[in-house]
Design an enzyme around this catalytic site. Sequence first.
Site, mmCIF file in Angstrom:
data_model
loop_
_atom_site.group_PDB
_atom_site.id
_atom_site.type_symbol
_atom_site.label_atom_id
_atom_site.label_comp_id
_atom_site.label_asym_id
_atom_site.label_seq_id
_atom_site.Cartn_x
_atom_site.Cartn_y
_atom_site.Cartn_z
ATOM 1 C CE1 TYR A 24 -9.536 6.931 -7.519
ATOM 2 C CE2 TYR A 24 -8.433 5.123 -8.325
ATOM 3 C CZ TYR A 24 -8.520 6.419 -8.123
ATOM 4 O OH TYR A 24 -7.437 7.138 -8.493
ATOM 5 C CD GLN A 35 -8.101 0.012 -13.794
ATOM 6 O OE1 GLN A 35 -8.032 1.495 -13.888
ATOM 7 N NE2 GLN A 35 -7.282 -0.673 -13.257
ATOM 8 N N GLY A 91 4.092 -0.502 -14.566
ATOM 9 C CA GLY A 91 3.410 0.658 -14.850
ATOM 10 C C GLY A 91 4.432 1.815 -15.674
ATOM 11 N NE ARG A 150 -4.036 -2.399 -10.798
ATOM 12 C CZ ARG A 150 -3.199 -1.282 -11.114
ATOM 13 N NH1 ARG A 150 -3.601 -0.143 -10.733
ATOM 14 N NH2 ARG A 150 -1.974 -1.518 -11.248
#
Length: 360
Positions: free
Chosen positions: A175, A88, A313, A223
């Site tokens: 982000y 990622q 997760g 993502r």
Amino acid sequence: MRGHTLSNRIAMAPMTRSRNPDGIANDLTAQYYRQRAGAGLIVTEGTPISPSAEGFLFIPGIYTSQQVAGWRRVTEAVHEEGGTIFAQLWHVGRVSHVSNQRGGIAPVSSTAQIARNSQAWGLTADGTPGAVDVSQPRALSIEEVGGVIADFAKAARNSIDAGFDGVELHGANGYLIEQFLNPLVNDRTDAYRGDTLEGRVRFLVEAVDAVIESIGPERTAIRLSPYGGLFDMGQYPEIEETYLHIADELSKRNIAYVHFMDQRSRGSSPIPAGFLAKFRARFRGTLVLAGGMTRELAERYIAEGLIDIAAFGEPFIANPDLVERLRNDWPLVTPDRELSYGGGARGYTDYPTYEDAKVA
């Protein structure tokens, strides 16, 4: 999955663990991912694409030769177990603190607006690691935007050199990529302006295109977190329009997958089921969903054709054999959240499998 054959429809979602003080993945990192290679797809913790991309201490990056060598240990370990692993690629943008930036400079973003009520993991006033309020960001110049896009492309090449099967651009959770997408944050007036659909998605599209040119569409993924609210991402009327447009653009590019993060488990608005169906109709590719996932929810969404892969997760933290536990309906262990970030093997690689725990 665009040429990748996965052993099952379960993905290990990316999770920051803060176990690498020198910023380099090590043997412990490799052991951690090896233990969880039963997942059909592993997506690593966010790995910064440059020094300015960092917002959390002790995270392994992917922009130096030493970091590439460190990650190679991880990919070799996962591949020895028959797993598939994507890196990622992460740029936190304004979700950073001056102590995370070389020379104590301001973080960069699409904007100079500070992320309200948001914290990074940096150095506190007494010099010890801890949660710190994010610092005032500086808006990237248009030339600097091009530099960040080039950093994504270079990080993608580095990832393939490190042995990864592909990369996932982190366009979720407030982000940098989402800081361009959200018109309440993106107050630019140039080609990346936030008050037009084409302007606010331009950074995402150009970053994806640069990565595709670097490593190919079949090794490129992203993502996203529509309807999410983390790090001061406000809700706006054009959410559905924005993400369905993105679905069209990504479908044209035939990328490996889109990975949605549903932030209901983080206290944000859930992704509406109706939206998921609309996106599915517009994106001709593999769709992954994470966020508060359970076996029951995964089976229902897959059976209904809404998603292809269910990503878990936190359950993977304390259940390295999560796939076998789900397959056999074995009980799941609850992780100790006090051990989620920082430290060493404890709370990281010392959780036993179900079979090992029975023997003990």
